[in-house]
Design a protein around this motif. Structure first.
Motif, PDB file in Angstrom:
ATOM      1  N   ASP A  32       0.893  -1.160   0.000  1.00 28.25           N
ATOM      2  CA  ASP A  32       0.000   0.000   0.000  1.00 28.25           C
ATOM      3  C   ASP A  32       0.931   1.209   0.000  1.00 28.25           C
ATOM      4  O   ASP A  32       1.659   1.442   0.966  1.00 28.25           O
ATOM      5  CB  ASP A  32      -0.884  -0.020   1.244  1.00 28.25           C
ATOM      6  CG  ASP A  32      -1.896   1.130   1.274  1.00 28.25           C
ATOM      7  OD1 ASP A  32      -1.662   2.152   0.598  1.00 28.25           O
ATOM      8  OD2 ASP A  32      -2.902   1.015   1.995  1.00 28.25           O
ATOM      9  N   THR A  33       0.924   1.989  -1.080  1.00 25.90           N
ATOM     10  CA  THR A  33       1.889   3.082  -1.187  1.00 25.90           C
ATOM     11  C   THR A  33       1.683   4.157  -0.129  1.00 25.90           C
ATOM     12  O   THR A  33       2.557   5.005   0.051  1.00 25.90           O
ATOM     13  CB  THR A  33       1.848   3.715  -2.591  1.00 25.90           C
ATOM     14  OG1 THR A  33       0.505   4.071  -2.918  1.00 25.90           O
ATOM     15  CG2 THR A  33       2.378   2.743  -3.635  1.00 25.90           C
ATOM     16  N   GLU A  34       0.553   4.117   0.568  1.00 23.54           N
ATOM     17  CA  GLU A  34       0.361   5.042   1.682  1.00 23.54           C
ATOM     18  C   GLU A  34       1.413   4.795   2.762  1.00 23.54           C
ATOM     19  O   GLU A  34       1.695   5.660   3.589  1.00 23.54           O
ATOM     20  CB  GLU A  34      -1.041   4.871   2.268  1.00 23.54           C
ATOM     21  CG  GLU A  34      -1.411   5.859   3.369  1.00 23.54           C
ATOM     22  CD  GLU A  34      -1.496   7.294   2.879  1.00 23.54           C
ATOM     23  OE1 GLU A  34      -1.416   8.205   3.727  1.00 23.54           O
ATOM     24  OE2 GLU A  34      -1.652   7.503   1.657  1.00 23.54           O
ATOM     25  N   PHE A  35       2.025   3.600   2.719  1.00 23.58           N
ATOM     26  CA  PHE A  35       3.068   3.301   3.692  1.00 23.58           C
ATOM     27  C   PHE A  35       4.253   4.247   3.558  1.00 23.58           C
ATOM     28  O   PHE A  35       4.952   4.520   4.541  1.00 23.58           O
ATOM     29  CB  PHE A  35       3.551   1.857   3.548  1.00 23.58           C
ATOM     30  CG  PHE A  35       4.636   1.519   4.528  1.00 23.58           C
ATOM     31  CD1 PHE A  35       4.349   1.336   5.864  1.00 23.58           C
ATOM     32  CD2 PHE A  35       5.955   1.435   4.120  1.00 23.58           C
ATOM     33  CE1 PHE A  35       5.362   1.067   6.779  1.00 23.58           C
ATOM     34  CE2 PHE A  35       6.956   1.164   5.023  1.00 23.58           C
ATOM     35  CZ  PHE A  35       6.658   0.975   6.359  1.00 23.58           C
ATOM     36  N   PHE A  36       4.496   4.748   2.365  1.00 20.50           N
ATOM     37  CA  PHE A  36       5.587   5.699   2.191  1.00 20.50           C
ATOM     38  C   PHE A  36       5.360   6.950   3.045  1.00 20.50           C
ATOM     39  O   PHE A  36       6.304   7.542   3.561  1.00 20.50           O
ATOM     40  CB  PHE A  36       5.729   6.100   0.723  1.00 20.50           C
ATOM     41  CG  PHE A  36       6.136   4.978  -0.186  1.00 20.50           C
ATOM     42  CD1 PHE A  36       6.886   3.908   0.271  1.00 20.50           C
ATOM     43  CD2 PHE A  36       5.763   4.983  -1.529  1.00 20.50           C
ATOM     44  CE1 PHE A  36       7.259   2.870  -0.564  1.00 20.50           C
ATOM     45  CE2 PHE A  36       6.135   3.959  -2.386  1.00 20.50           C
ATOM     46  CZ  PHE A  36       6.883   2.896  -1.897  1.00 20.50           C
ATOM     47  N   VAL A  37       4.091   7.355   3.175  1.00 18.86           N
ATOM     48  CA  VAL A  37       3.757   8.499   4.023  1.00 18.86           C
ATOM     49  C   VAL A  37       4.039   8.156   5.479  1.00 18.86           C
ATOM     50  O   VAL A  37       4.613   8.955   6.226  1.00 18.86           O
ATOM     51  CB  VAL A  37       2.278   8.903   3.845  1.00 18.86           C
ATOM     52  CG1 VAL A  37       1.918  10.058   4.777  1.00 18.86           C
ATOM     53  CG2 VAL A  37       2.004   9.278   2.400  1.00 18.86           C
ATOM     54  N   THR A  38       3.640   6.959   5.896  1.00 19.03           N
ATOM     55  CA  THR A  38       3.913   6.508   7.265  1.00 19.03           C
ATOM     56  C   THR A  38       5.408   6.461   7.535  1.00 19.03           C
ATOM     57  O   THR A  38       5.887   6.895   8.584  1.00 19.03           O
ATOM     58  CB  THR A  38       3.308   5.110   7.486  1.00 19.03           C
ATOM     59  OG1 THR A  38       1.894   5.174   7.303  1.00 19.03           O
ATOM     60  CG2 THR A  38       3.609   4.593   8.889  1.00 19.03           C
ATOM     61  N   LEU A  39       6.148   5.927   6.582  1.00 18.48           N
ATOM     62  CA  LEU A  39       7.596   5.821   6.728  1.00 18.48           C
ATOM     63  C   LEU A  39       8.217   7.192   6.954  1.00 18.48           C
ATOM     64  O   LEU A  39       9.095   7.358   7.799  1.00 18.48           O
ATOM     65  CB  LEU A  39       8.180   5.175   5.469  1.00 18.48           C
ATOM     66  CG  LEU A  39       9.659   4.808   5.470  1.00 18.48           C
ATOM     67  CD1 LEU A  39       9.918   3.659   6.434  1.00 18.48           C
ATOM     68  CD2 LEU A  39      10.111   4.415   4.067  1.00 18.48           C
ATOM     69  N   SER A  40       7.739   8.171   6.223  1.00 20.55           N
ATOM     70  CA  SER A  40       8.301   9.515   6.324  1.00 20.55           C
ATOM     71  C   SER A  40       7.809  10.263   7.551  1.00 20.55           C
ATOM     72  O   SER A  40       8.608  10.791   8.339  1.00 20.55           O
ATOM     73  CB  SER A  40       7.948  10.307   5.057  1.00 20.55           C
ATOM     74  OG  SER A  40       8.382  11.639   5.160  1.00 20.55           O
ATOM     75  N   GLN A  41       6.496  10.301   7.768  1.00 23.14           N
ATOM     76  CA  GLN A  41       5.913  11.167   8.792  1.00 23.14           C
ATOM     77  C   GLN A  41       5.921  10.553  10.179  1.00 23.14           C
ATOM     78  O   GLN A  41       6.130  11.262  11.166  1.00 23.14           O
ATOM     79  CB  GLN A  41       4.487  11.541   8.383  1.00 23.14           C
ATOM     80  CG  GLN A  41       4.418  12.370   7.104  1.00 23.14           C
ATOM     81  CD  GLN A  41       3.001  12.781   6.743  1.00 23.14           C
ATOM     82  OE1 GLN A  41       2.035  12.466   7.453  1.00 23.14           O
ATOM     83  NE2 GLN A  41       2.854  13.485   5.633  1.00 23.14           N
ATOM     84  N   ARG A  42       5.703   9.242  10.275  1.00 22.86           N
ATOM     85  CA  ARG A  42       5.636   8.609  11.587  1.00 22.86           C
ATOM     86  C   ARG A  42       6.963   8.008  12.027  1.00 22.86           C
ATOM     87  O   ARG A  42       7.224   7.872  13.219  1.00 22.86           O
ATOM     88  CB  ARG A  42       4.569   7.513  11.595  1.00 22.86           C
ATOM     89  CG  ARG A  42       3.149   8.039  11.680  1.00 22.86           C
ATOM     90  CD  ARG A  42       2.147   6.904  11.760  1.00 22.86           C
ATOM     91  NE  ARG A  42       2.496   5.919  12.778  1.00 22.86           N
ATOM     92  CZ  ARG A  42       1.879   4.744  12.903  1.00 22.86           C
ATOM     93  NH1 ARG A  42       0.917   4.416  12.065  1.00 22.86           N
ATOM     94  NH2 ARG A  42       2.234   3.905  13.848  1.00 22.86           N
ATOM     95  N   MET A  43       7.780   7.625  11.054  1.00 24.76           N
ATOM     96  CA  MET A  43       8.989   6.893  11.399  1.00 24.76           C
ATOM     97  C   MET A  43      10.265   7.662  11.116  1.00 24.76           C
ATOM     98  O   MET A  43      11.354   7.176  11.399  1.00 24.76           O
ATOM     99  CB  MET A  43       8.994   5.550  10.665  1.00 24.76           C
ATOM    100  CG  MET A  43       7.720   4.751  10.871  1.00 24.76           C
ATOM    101  SD  MET A  43       7.735   3.120  10.121  1.00 24.76           S
ATOM    102  CE  MET A  43       8.785   2.265  11.288  1.00 24.76           C
ATOM    103  N   GLY A  44      10.133   8.871  10.576  1.00 22.33           N
ATOM    104  CA  GLY A  44      11.304   9.717  10.380  1.00 22.33           C
ATOM    105  C   GLY A  44      12.255   9.229   9.319  1.00 22.33           C
ATOM    106  O   GLY A  44      13.467   9.470   9.400  1.00 22.33           O
TER     107      GLY A  44
END
Length: 284
Positions: free
Chosen positions: A137-149
């Motif tokens: 799910d490409t939304e994971f890229f947002v999670t990787l950036s915003q939530r995981m730094g």
């Protein structure tokens, strides 16, 4: 990472626009305890419940709006996947004297199903060995950036490369041998074996980064730092600390931040499969 305007892979199965409806898939009863090697590795999720050992009925991902960001992410993934195809085809020919069969990458939005069970944004990207497919799910890229730094396009490319690295392991027969061995081990030793699998995938991702840079001149200043930062942010020790938990090495399944960075760097520096033998390494 220089990716715009470059060739994208055709081995993409885009389920993001699929309408709802019952679909039956065959179970994988002949593959007992199939490994969901990557699902949940970012979030520490136990993915054993996703293993499907029989026929099941499921609803396909409902029709959803594809935003401009979704479309761009899909294009980015297609280019990155194409790069992995070219790199691993070359490595298999030169280093193994055999052909490489690339995986299919399934793009979904919200939730979908696989022969390894259900997938959602919460499970993270994963590779399903019996299907020879990676799920993202490409939304994971947002999670990787915003939530995981761990922002940056090359951090996202590292995610794709890591999934493909598990496919490389599958092609080499490593996953099957590991799966057979895990059934003979207690939980702690099984976890330790999983760590070696994941660190090898990091090393293979490093090989891809090196050879993609040489083959396509695609790297830009700061790209390797983005990948190294991503490797650090998803180390077991860092994930446990960030979750407010005590660090418990016996529960690690993917390796520490330092180990993940070290093995990625080893593949990057060598470009050689022989240097990624984590199973024989006395020290990880």
């Amino acid at each position: 990472m220089k990716w715009q305007g470059r060739r994208g892979s055709s081995n993409i199965e885009d389920r993001r626009k699929r309408r709802g409806g019952g679909v039956r898939i065959s179970g994988v009863g002949g593959i007992a305890g199939v490994l969901l090697l990557v699902a949940g590795w970012y979030f520490g999720v136990d993915t054993s419940q996703f293993v499907n050992l029989g026929d099941q009925q499921f609803e396909a991902t409902p029709n959803q709006q594809i935003t401009a960001a979704d479309a761009q992410a899909g294009e980015f993934v297609a280019v990155t996947l194409a790069d992995t195809e070219a790199v691993w085809a070359d490595v298999f020919t030169r280093q193994l004297n055999r052909s490489y069969r690339p995986p299919t990458l399934v793009l979904f939005k919200g939730r979908t199903e696989s022969a390894c069970g259900g997938a959602s944004a919460a499970t993270g990207p994963f590779y399903c060995p019996p299907e020879r497919k990676a799920y993202l799910d490409t939304e994971f890229f947002v999670t990787l950036s915003q939530r995981m730094g761990a922002g940056g396009d090359f951090a996202a490319a590292y995610v794709v490369a890591h999934e493909v690295a598990h496919h490389v392991q599958n092609e080499l027969g490593i996953l099957q041998r590991v799966n057979e061995l895990r059934g003979q081990l207690d939980q702690e030793k099984s976890n330790a074996l999983s760590v070696r699998v994941e660190l090898q995938a990091d090393c293979l991702s490093g090989i891809w980064a090196r050879l993609a840079a040489e083959k396509f001149d695609s790297l830009e200043p700061g790209d390797i730092a983005e990948a190294m930062n991503a490797a650090a942010q998803i180390g077991d020790d860092t994930l446990q600390r960030n979750a407010g938990q005590a660090v418990r090495p016996h529960t690690f399944t993917h390796g520490t931040s330092a180990q993940r960075q070290r093995w990625f760097a080893r593949g990057l520096e060598s470009g050689n499969l022989d240097q990624c033998d984590t199973f024989s390494a006395a020290q990880l």
